[in-house]
Motif scaffolding. Sequence first.
Motif, PDB file in Angstrom:
ATOM      1  N   LEU A  54      -6.554  -4.053   4.271  1.00 57.76           N
ATOM      2  CA  LEU A  54      -6.401  -3.538   5.632  1.00 57.76           C
ATOM      3  C   LEU A  54      -7.331  -4.240   6.623  1.00 57.76           C
ATOM      4  O   LEU A  54      -6.984  -4.454   7.771  1.00 57.76           O
TER       5      LEU A  54
ATOM      6  N   ALA B 282       1.273   4.176  -2.788  1.00 51.21           N
ATOM      7  CA  ALA B 282       0.951   5.574  -2.448  1.00 51.21           C
ATOM      8  C   ALA B 282       2.092   6.519  -2.839  1.00 51.21           C
ATOM      9  O   ALA B 282       1.983   7.725  -2.671  1.00 51.21           O
TER      10      ALA B 282
ATOM     11  N   GLY C 254      -8.186  -2.351  -6.862  1.00 56.09           N
ATOM     12  CA  GLY C 254      -8.091  -2.743  -5.459  1.00 56.09           C
ATOM     13  C   GLY C 254      -9.224  -3.679  -5.042  1.00 56.09           C
ATOM     14  O   GLY C 254     -10.251  -3.749  -5.711  1.00 56.09           O
ATOM     15  N   THR C 255      -9.012  -4.407  -3.935  1.00 55.17           N
ATOM     16  CA  THR C 255     -10.075  -5.270  -3.412  1.00 55.17           C
ATOM     17  C   THR C 255     -10.740  -4.612  -2.203  1.00 55.17           C
ATOM     18  O   THR C 255     -11.861  -4.931  -1.859  1.00 55.17           O
ATOM     19  N   GLY C 256     -10.006  -3.729  -1.544  1.00 56.53           N
ATOM     20  CA  GLY C 256     -10.533  -3.129  -0.326  1.00 56.53           C
ATOM     21  C   GLY C 256     -10.635  -4.121   0.816  1.00 56.53           C
ATOM     22  O   GLY C 256     -11.390  -3.917   1.770  1.00 56.53           O
TER      23      GLY C 256
ATOM     24  N   ASN D  82       0.847  -1.205   0.000  1.00 54.75           N
ATOM     25  CA  ASN D  82       0.000   0.000   0.000  1.00 54.75           C
ATOM     26  C   ASN D  82       0.877   1.248   0.000  1.00 54.75           C
ATOM     27  O   ASN D  82       0.604   2.217  -0.716  1.00 54.75           O
TER      28      ASN D  82
ATOM     29  N   MET E 276      -3.630  10.460   3.372  1.00 51.75           N
ATOM     30  CA  MET E 276      -5.065  10.177   3.239  1.00 51.75           C
ATOM     31  C   MET E 276      -5.908  11.284   3.868  1.00 51.75           C
ATOM     32  O   MET E 276      -5.657  11.667   5.010  1.00 51.75           O
TER      33      MET E 276
ATOM     34  N   PHE F 277     -13.692  -1.223   0.865  1.00 53.18           N
ATOM     35  CA  PHE F 277     -13.379   0.186   0.627  1.00 53.18           C
ATOM     36  C   PHE F 277     -12.031   0.293  -0.074  1.00 53.18           C
ATOM     37  O   PHE F 277     -11.004  -0.132   0.451  1.00 53.18           O
ATOM     38  N   THR F 278     -12.046   0.853  -1.268  1.00 49.69           N
ATOM     39  CA  THR F 278     -10.795   1.042  -2.004  1.00 49.69           C
ATOM     40  C   THR F 278     -10.880   2.306  -2.843  1.00 49.69           C
ATOM     41  O   THR F 278     -11.967   2.709  -3.244  1.00 49.69           O
ATOM     42  N   THR F 279      -9.741   2.948  -3.069  1.00 49.71           N
ATOM     43  CA  THR F 279      -9.710   4.099  -3.976  1.00 49.71           C
ATOM     44  C   THR F 279      -8.961   3.718  -5.247  1.00 49.71           C
ATOM     45  O   THR F 279      -8.693   4.557  -6.088  1.00 49.71           O
ATOM     46  N   LYS F 280      -8.592   2.415  -5.336  1.00 47.77           N
ATOM     47  CA  LYS F 280      -7.806   1.957  -6.490  1.00 47.77           C
ATOM     48  C   LYS F 280      -8.708   1.272  -7.512  1.00 47.77           C
ATOM     49  O   LYS F 280      -9.638   0.567  -7.130  1.00 47.77           O
TER      50      LYS F 280
ATOM     51  N   ASP G  74       5.464   5.813   5.142  1.00 42.64           N
ATOM     52  CA  ASP G  74       5.752   6.178   3.746  1.00 42.64           C
ATOM     53  C   ASP G  74       5.704   7.685   3.561  1.00 42.64           C
ATOM     54  O   ASP G  74       5.249   8.418   4.426  1.00 42.64           O
TER      55      ASP G  74
ATOM     56  N   LEU H  34     -11.152   3.324   6.200  1.00 43.63           N
ATOM     57  CA  LEU H  34      -9.968   2.522   5.892  1.00 43.63           C
ATOM     58  C   LEU H  34     -10.161   1.027   6.112  1.00 43.63           C
ATOM     59  O   LEU H  34      -9.713   0.214   5.317  1.00 43.63           O
TER      60      LEU H  34
END
Length: 248
Positions: free
Chosen positions: A196, A138, A191-193, A134, A172, A185-188, A167, A180
């Motif tokens: 985390l 980022a 992504g799978t979300g 992640n 965020m 929940f993903t912003t990609k 990082d 999170l």
Amino acid sequence: VEMELMRAQRLESMSLLAAGLSHDLRNILQPLLIVPDMLKLHSDDPKIRQLADVITECGVRGNEMAESMLSFVRGSRRASEHIEVSRLFSAVELLLRGSLPSTVQLQFRLVQQDLALEGNFTELQQVLLNLALNAIQAMPDGGSLELLAEPVTDVDGNDQLCMRVTDQGTGMPADVLERLFSPFFTTKSNGTGLGLLSCKRIVEGMQGSIHVSSEVGVGSRFDLLLPISGRVTARNEVASHAPVGEGQ
Ligand code: ADP
């Protein structure tokens, strides 16, 4: 409430699907664990033997992945063992170095060498890899990724290990921080979300906790606090961990 219910149902059907998939995957992968050894019995050609080892390696990794997916959806945990933190860090470093973009500098800092935790090695390795990947994602323009492990004493006087992944990425905003650990929940775009959420489940299964702080344009920090099961000599006071949503 309706939204929550829909999400729960979606999670439930995803779980069923994943359980079926990982079960089948394990069966399909079985030949990958056996055939390369058979190949090696029939050939002394070093090139073929080397290639056979590559296949075995893939089989082992695929199998591990299928198993952790299965245990994730079943909610069951893998066998608990003594995890040497130095060995864990070496394994994570090795795996990360293989796929690290040249713009990202990796820094590992192990404050004390002889600490051990109680839990499953592969699961905890997965947590650190998830957080590190992640972090790398980022930092599209590069930066430094730091993994730190140091013993701390929590407010109740218990010895804990703080494992910190820092990082210099995008950071965020508050609305991302709030969601999170929500399933899916993903912003990609790819992504799978679930990354985390899965980390949280594993860490909490080890009686530990995750703390996040982040600042847009500066970077993010994920702290894992885990009970130490091995010997501790150095005692540092636990730094105050900002709750989710506060700046670094
Ligand atoms: P995924 O990686 O599949 O999106 P995760 O649960 O791992 O799923 O992460 C959820 C979201 O949290 C990501 O889509 C991203 O928006 C955000 N995120 C996680 N880690 C970081 C990070 N180190 N820096 C910035 N954003 C992050």
